[in-house]
Enzyme design. Structure first.
Site, PDB file in Angstrom:
ATOM      1  N   ASP A  25       0.616  -1.366   0.022  1.00 20.44           N
ATOM      2  CA  ASP A  25       0.123   0.166   0.052  1.00 20.44           C
ATOM      3  C   ASP A  25       1.027   1.364   0.032  1.00 20.44           C
ATOM      4  O   ASP A  25       1.530   1.542   0.999  1.00 20.44           O
ATOM      5  CB  ASP A  25      -0.883   0.163   1.257  1.00 20.44           C
ATOM      6  CG  ASP A  25      -1.526  -1.104   1.891  1.00 20.44           C
ATOM      7  OD1 ASP A  25      -0.452  -1.994   2.100  1.00 20.44           O
ATOM      8  OD2 ASP A  25      -2.406  -1.555   1.740  1.00 20.44           O
ATOM      9  N   ASP A  70     -10.975  -3.243  -1.466  1.00 17.66           N
ATOM     10  CA  ASP A  70      -9.855  -3.113  -0.619  1.00 17.66           C
ATOM     11  C   ASP A  70     -10.258  -2.119   0.732  1.00 17.66           C
ATOM     12  O   ASP A  70     -10.527  -0.925   0.378  1.00 17.66           O
ATOM     13  CB  ASP A  70      -8.581  -2.111  -1.226  1.00 17.66           C
ATOM     14  CG  ASP A  70      -7.519  -2.088  -0.495  1.00 17.66           C
ATOM     15  OD1 ASP A  70      -6.571  -1.794  -1.305  1.00 17.66           O
ATOM     16  OD2 ASP A  70      -7.553  -2.188   0.713  1.00 17.66           O
TER      17      ASP A  70
HETATM   18  C1  DX5 Z   1      -5.899   2.046   2.357  1.00 19.72           C
HETATM   19  C2  DX5 Z   1      -5.094   0.829   2.764  1.00 19.72           C
HETATM   20  C3  DX5 Z   1      -6.120  -0.233   3.228  1.00 19.72           C
HETATM   21  C4  DX5 Z   1      -5.507  -1.696   3.372  1.00 19.72           C
HETATM   22  C5  DX5 Z   1      -6.567  -2.477   3.850  1.00 19.72           C
HETATM   23  O1  DX5 Z   1      -6.545   2.717   3.141  1.00 19.72           O
HETATM   24  O2  DX5 Z   1      -4.252   0.109   1.619  1.00 19.72           O
HETATM   25  O3  DX5 Z   1      -7.083  -0.418   2.599  1.00 19.72           O
HETATM   26  O4  DX5 Z   1      -4.886  -2.071   2.281  1.00 19.72           O
HETATM   27  O5  DX5 Z   1      -6.764  -2.188   5.364  1.00 19.72           O
HETATM   28  P1  DX5 Z   1      -7.805  -3.176   6.085  1.00 19.72           P
HETATM   29  O6  DX5 Z   1      -7.968  -4.581   5.566  1.00 19.72           O
HETATM   30  O7  DX5 Z   1      -7.298  -3.200   7.456  1.00 19.72           O
HETATM   31  O8  DX5 Z   1      -8.908  -2.311   5.954  1.00 19.72           O
END
Ligand code: DX5
Length: 215
Positions: free
Chosen positions: A35, A171
């Site tokens: 990310d 996501d």
């Molecule tokens: C953007 C990040 C999150 C991450 C997933 O905010 O990239 O979306 O990937 O996070 P969780 O699964 O903890 O919501």
């Protein structure tokens, strides 16, 4: 279509990154997502190409780079060289989306586009034929552990009605409760951060809980 589980490293222990990536691979993850955040497109600052390179060296799984950054076109070559097999850009972050997608493919990576919760699916119509994947953000990007946005399944359904074969990734807030909702709506790729690397019973149990929830 096969449902893919893609742990994202934002919630992994940065001091044990390679170990956690190997744990996810051993537990049957399909890909690893890095990310990438620049502190401008989102109010957080995370990883660059060096971390993509480190993750690539720690696993034989494909590594995707989700660029939550302004003007991603400036960094495509760096992430491709670092070993990203799929590069995702935010449609809201570039003024030349068509050229950006073409460049990603010329660099030998698969091209993905991500849309934020308030961005309409219709904004994708013209670029859809050129991309390998669409990431429908199910939280406002920037942090792990956020709450799943309830209108997301309806948005995924609308995208699936426009394209029967594009890979639809989701996501944000994806866990054993929300995974069945998004898969029923047409999602095929589940990015999961805190529900895998933050799972109390461990990474393998976290991945298993998500897979079991979608059957
Ligand atoms: C953007 C990040 C999150 C991450 C997933 O905010 O990239 O979306 O990937 O996070 P969780 O699964 O903890 O919501």
């Amino acid at each position: 279509m096969k449902i893919e589980v893609v742990p994202s490293i934002l919630s992994a222990d940065p001091g044990r990154l390679a170990e956690q990536v190997k744990e996810a691979e051993a537990a049957g993850a399909d890909r690893i997502q890095v990310d990438v955040m620049d502190g401008h497109f989102v109010p957080n600052l995370t990883f660059g190409p060096l971390i993509v390179e480190a993750v690539r060296q720690a696993t034989s799984l494909p590594v995707e780079a989700h660029l939550m950054i302004e003007r991603p076109e400036l960094f495509l070559e760096a992430f491709a060289k670092a070993g990203a097999t799929l590069i995702e850009v935010q449609v809201e972050a570039t003024k030349s989306l068509y050229r950006t997608v073409q460049t990603i493919k010329e660099l030998g990576a698969q091209a993905g586009v991500a849309i934020n919760p308030a961005t309409p699916v219709d904004d994708l119509r013209e670029i859809l034929p050129y991309v390998d994947l669409v990431n429908v953000m199910t939280v406002e990007p920037g942090f792990g552990g956020q709450k799943f946005i309830p209108h997301s399944p309806e948005k995924i359904r609308r995208l699936r009605s426009i394209s029967a074969d594009v890979e639809i990734e989701v996501d944000g807030g994806i866990d054993a409760r929300t995974a069945p909702l998004v898969v029923a709506a047409g999602a095929t790729v589940l990015v999961a951060g805190s529900s895998v690397f933050g799972y109390k019973a461990g990474v393998a149990a976290g991945i298993k809980a998500i897979r079991d929830s979608v059957g």
